[in-house]
Design a protein around this motif. Structure first.
Motif, PDB file in Angstrom:
ATOM      1  N   GLY A 296       0.799  -1.215   0.000  1.00 28.12           N
ATOM      2  CA  GLY A 296       0.000   0.000   0.000  1.00 28.12           C
ATOM      3  C   GLY A 296       0.830   1.261   0.000  1.00 28.12           C
ATOM      4  N   ALA A 297       2.142   1.138   0.228  1.00 26.94           N
ATOM      5  CA  ALA A 297       3.030   2.304   0.225  1.00 26.94           C
ATOM      6  C   ALA A 297       3.935   2.339  -0.997  1.00 26.94           C
ATOM      7  CB  ALA A 297       3.878   2.311   1.498  1.00 26.94           C
ATOM      8  N   GLY A 298       3.828   1.360  -1.871  1.00 26.97           N
ATOM      9  CA  GLY A 298       4.690   1.267  -3.046  1.00 26.97           C
ATOM     10  C   GLY A 298       5.311  -0.119  -3.151  1.00 26.97           C
TER      11      GLY A 298
ATOM     12  N   THR B 138      -1.417  -9.919   3.836  1.00 25.39           N
ATOM     13  CA  THR B 138      -0.746  -9.755   5.128  1.00 25.39           C
ATOM     14  C   THR B 138      -0.242  -8.322   5.245  1.00 25.39           C
ATOM     15  OG1 THR B 138       1.385 -10.502   4.229  1.00 25.39           O
ATOM     16  CG2 THR B 138      -0.050 -12.174   5.218  1.00 25.39           C
ATOM     17  N   ARG B 139       0.102  -7.924   6.464  1.00 31.22           N
ATOM     18  CA  ARG B 139       0.503  -6.539   6.708  1.00 31.22           C
ATOM     19  C   ARG B 139       1.841  -6.485   7.448  1.00 31.22           C
ATOM     20  NH1 ARG B 139      -5.322  -4.594   9.267  1.00 31.22           N
ATOM     21  NH2 ARG B 139      -6.603  -5.079   7.436  1.00 31.22           N
ATOM     22  N   PHE B 140       2.500  -5.356   7.300  1.00 30.36           N
ATOM     23  CA  PHE B 140       3.714  -5.115   8.090  1.00 30.36           C
ATOM     24  C   PHE B 140       3.245  -4.720   9.495  1.00 30.36           C
ATOM     25  CE2 PHE B 140       5.443  -4.599   3.799  1.00 30.36           C
ATOM     26  CZ  PHE B 140       6.580  -5.387   3.901  1.00 30.36           C
ATOM     27  N   HIS B 141       3.305  -5.686  10.395  1.00 33.83           N
ATOM     28  CA  HIS B 141       2.725  -5.511  11.723  1.00 33.83           C
ATOM     29  C   HIS B 141       3.704  -4.947  12.751  1.00 33.83           C
ATOM     30  CE1 HIS B 141       4.641  -9.515  11.883  1.00 33.83           C
ATOM     31  NE2 HIS B 141       4.850  -9.227  13.168  1.00 33.83           N
TER      32      HIS B 141
ATOM     33  N   PRO C 243      -1.431  -0.334   9.623  1.00 34.63           N
ATOM     34  CA  PRO C 243      -0.463  -1.257   9.015  1.00 34.63           C
ATOM     35  C   PRO C 243      -0.560  -1.272   7.494  1.00 34.63           C
ATOM     36  CG  PRO C 243      -1.651  -2.298  10.814  1.00 34.63           C
ATOM     37  CD  PRO C 243      -2.369  -1.022  10.527  1.00 34.63           C
ATOM     38  N   VAL C 244       0.587  -1.229   6.837  1.00 32.24           N
ATOM     39  CA  VAL C 244       0.648  -1.272   5.374  1.00 32.24           C
ATOM     40  C   VAL C 244       0.525  -2.721   4.912  1.00 32.24           C
ATOM     41  CG1 VAL C 244       2.117  -0.881   3.353  1.00 32.24           C
ATOM     42  CG2 VAL C 244       1.990   0.837   5.174  1.00 32.24           C
ATOM     43  N   ALA C 245      -0.376  -2.956   3.969  1.00 32.60           N
ATOM     44  CA  ALA C 245      -0.627  -4.317   3.492  1.00 32.60           C
ATOM     45  C   ALA C 245       0.264  -4.680   2.315  1.00 32.60           C
ATOM     46  CB  ALA C 245      -2.092  -4.466   3.075  1.00 32.60           C
ATOM     47  N   ILE C 246       0.587  -5.967   2.229  1.00 28.60           N
ATOM     48  CA  ILE C 246       1.204  -6.541   1.034  1.00 28.60           C
ATOM     49  C   ILE C 246       0.050  -7.040   0.171  1.00 28.60           C
ATOM     50  CG2 ILE C 246       2.719  -8.329   0.112  1.00 28.60           C
ATOM     51  CD1 ILE C 246       4.181  -8.309   2.804  1.00 28.60           C
ATOM     52  N   ASN C 247      -0.250  -6.309  -0.879  1.00 29.10           N
ATOM     53  CA  ASN C 247      -1.402  -6.664  -1.712  1.00 29.10           C
ATOM     54  C   ASN C 247      -1.136  -7.890  -2.570  1.00 29.10           C
ATOM     55  OD1 ASN C 247      -2.840  -4.368  -0.767  1.00 29.10           O
ATOM     56  ND2 ASN C 247      -1.681  -3.091  -2.209  1.00 29.10           N
ATOM     57  N   LYS C 248       0.108  -8.004  -3.035  1.00 27.10           N
ATOM     58  CA  LYS C 248       0.442  -9.124  -3.917  1.00 27.10           C
ATOM     59  C   LYS C 248       1.951  -9.307  -3.953  1.00 27.10           C
ATOM     60  CE  LYS C 248      -0.152 -10.818  -8.682  1.00 27.10           C
ATOM     61  NZ  LYS C 248      -0.667 -10.510 -10.042  1.00 27.10           N
ATOM     62  N   VAL C 249       2.385 -10.555  -4.055  1.00 23.87           N
ATOM     63  CA  VAL C 249       3.803 -10.868  -4.241  1.00 23.87           C
ATOM     64  C   VAL C 249       3.956 -11.604  -5.570  1.00 23.87           C
ATOM     65  CG1 VAL C 249       5.852 -12.023  -3.335  1.00 23.87           C
ATOM     66  CG2 VAL C 249       4.172 -11.046  -1.751  1.00 23.87           C
ATOM     67  N   THR C 250       4.826 -11.089  -6.415  1.00 26.61           N
ATOM     68  CA  THR C 250       5.086 -11.705  -7.716  1.00 26.61           C
ATOM     69  C   THR C 250       6.524 -12.195  -7.758  1.00 26.61           C
ATOM     70  OG1 THR C 250       3.525 -10.211  -8.812  1.00 26.61           O
ATOM     71  CG2 THR C 250       5.115 -11.354 -10.224  1.00 26.61           C
ATOM     72  N   ILE C 251       6.717 -13.456  -8.101  1.00 29.01           N
ATOM     73  CA  ILE C 251       8.058 -14.024  -8.252  1.00 29.01           C
ATOM     74  C   ILE C 251       8.505 -13.821  -9.701  1.00 29.01           C
ATOM     75  CG2 ILE C 251       9.467 -16.108  -8.107  1.00 29.01           C
ATOM     76  CD1 ILE C 251       8.468 -15.017  -5.406  1.00 29.01           C
ATOM     77  N   ILE C 252       9.713 -13.315  -9.857  1.00 25.26           N
ATOM     78  CA  ILE C 252      10.269 -12.997 -11.181  1.00 25.26           C
ATOM     79  C   ILE C 252      11.556 -13.786 -11.371  1.00 25.26           C
ATOM     80  CG2 ILE C 252      11.138 -11.157 -12.679  1.00 25.26           C
ATOM     81  CD1 ILE C 252       9.547  -9.204 -10.827  1.00 25.26           C
ATOM     82  N   GLU C 253      11.599 -14.610 -12.391  1.00 25.90           N
ATOM     83  CA  GLU C 253      12.791 -15.415 -12.661  1.00 25.90           C
ATOM     84  C   GLU C 253      13.617 -14.751 -13.759  1.00 25.90           C
ATOM     85  OE1 GLU C 253      12.053 -19.537 -13.238  1.00 25.90           O
ATOM     86  OE2 GLU C 253      10.506 -19.643 -11.705  1.00 25.90           O
ATOM     87  N   GLY C 254      14.785 -14.264 -13.394  1.00 24.63           N
ATOM     88  CA  GLY C 254      15.674 -13.620 -14.350  1.00 24.63           C
ATOM     89  C   GLY C 254      15.447 -12.119 -14.420  1.00 24.63           C
ATOM     90  N   ALA C 255      16.526 -11.376 -14.654  1.00 21.22           N
ATOM     91  CA  ALA C 255      16.462  -9.907 -14.684  1.00 21.22           C
ATOM     92  C   ALA C 255      15.629  -9.381 -15.839  1.00 21.22           C
ATOM     93  CB  ALA C 255      17.878  -9.332 -14.751  1.00 21.22           C
TER      94      ALA C 255
END
Length: 258
Positions: A49-51, A81-84, A224-236
């Motif tokens: 939520g903060a970037g 989940t959030r940064f608690h 608390p700032v939430a983690i809206n989504k986590v994306t795994i990136i393989e390779g630069a």
């Protein structure tokens, strides 16, 4: 008597040599490609939520922690989940599934269960073991999934370090992680480092300096700032332009660690 050795005909001999060379070259190409893929860095983009905060993993140094984080990310475990926990000059901490609810008082005590980290085939084996234990009057295997420590004695906790939270038991990490916003030498050799911030450390600064909610705990943020989504990136190649620029500018010793 020694067995008689049969000489190969010249044409057949040449054909076998060509086949051997072809197979050898093909094997070298396959192994080379596999090695190149294995050497490709793997990243995680945390959309908060903060970037965005983009991380690179250290699989050679903490392979099980990296695999755990990637697996939980791909299954959506971290989404919502959030940064608690926020401690200025120290860390921001998140990854607790308890932080998804509206009660901040249980934050910091949750983690993944076996069903969160094992696939269907693995769970079938666990069920078989549980049935065997039950037949002998023993309690089954259940409960939290804890990681064994993968401490480094050389890599240090510095600004941008990605490390794993745990309880007093050194082999109790699960899903909660923290990002250092400053040098935290007191954690060196005691907590498992498994990556580093590539871009977005300023987002961590914003999160850590937010207003607190003392009624919910000493280090609890008011909002608390939430983690809206986590994306795994393989390779630069999968990074966006800003992430790629930050990656290219990153010191080599922070891009990977063993």
């Amino acid at each position: 008597m020694r067995p008689e050795m049969t000489a190969l005909r010249p044409a057949a001999h040449r054909g076998e040599i060509r086949l051997f060379v072809l197979v050898t070259l093909l094997a070298v190409m396959i192994l080379g490609a596999a090695a190149a893929r294995a050497a490709d860095p793997v990243f995680a983009r945390l959309e908060t939520g903060a970037g965005d905060i983009t991380l690179v993993f250290y699989p050679e140094m903490a392979p099980h922690h990296v695999d755990n984080f990637i697996h939980l990310s791909r299954t959506g475990f971290y989404d919502g989940t959030r940064f608690h926990r926020i401690v200025p000059g120290f860390v921001i901490q998140g990854g607790d599934p308890n932080s998804k609810d509206s009660d901040p008082r249980n934050d910091g005590m949750g983690g993944p269960m076996m069903s969160d980290v094992l696939n269907d085939e693995d769970m079938k084996l666990v069920q078989q073991v549980n049935e065997l234990l039950d037949s002998k009057g023993y309690a089954g295997l259940d409960g939290p999934a804890n990681l064994k420590a993968e401490f480094s004695q050389t890599v240090k906790h510095v600004r941008g370090t990605l490390s794993m939270a745990r309880s007093q038991n050194v082999d109790s990490a699960g899903s909660q992680f923290f990002v250092c916003v400053d040098v935290t030498a007191q954690l060196d050799g005691k907590y498992t480092i498994f990556g580093h911030v590539v871009s977005g450390i300023e987002v961590a600064d914003t999160i850590v300096n937010a207003e607190k909610n003392p009624s919910a705990g000493r280090d609890a943020p008011r909002d608390p700032v939430a983690i809206n989504k986590v994306t795994i990136i393989e390779g630069a190649d999968g990074l966006n332009e800003a992430e790629k620029a930050a990656w290219d500018a990153m010191p080599p010793e922070l891009q990977s660690a063993k």
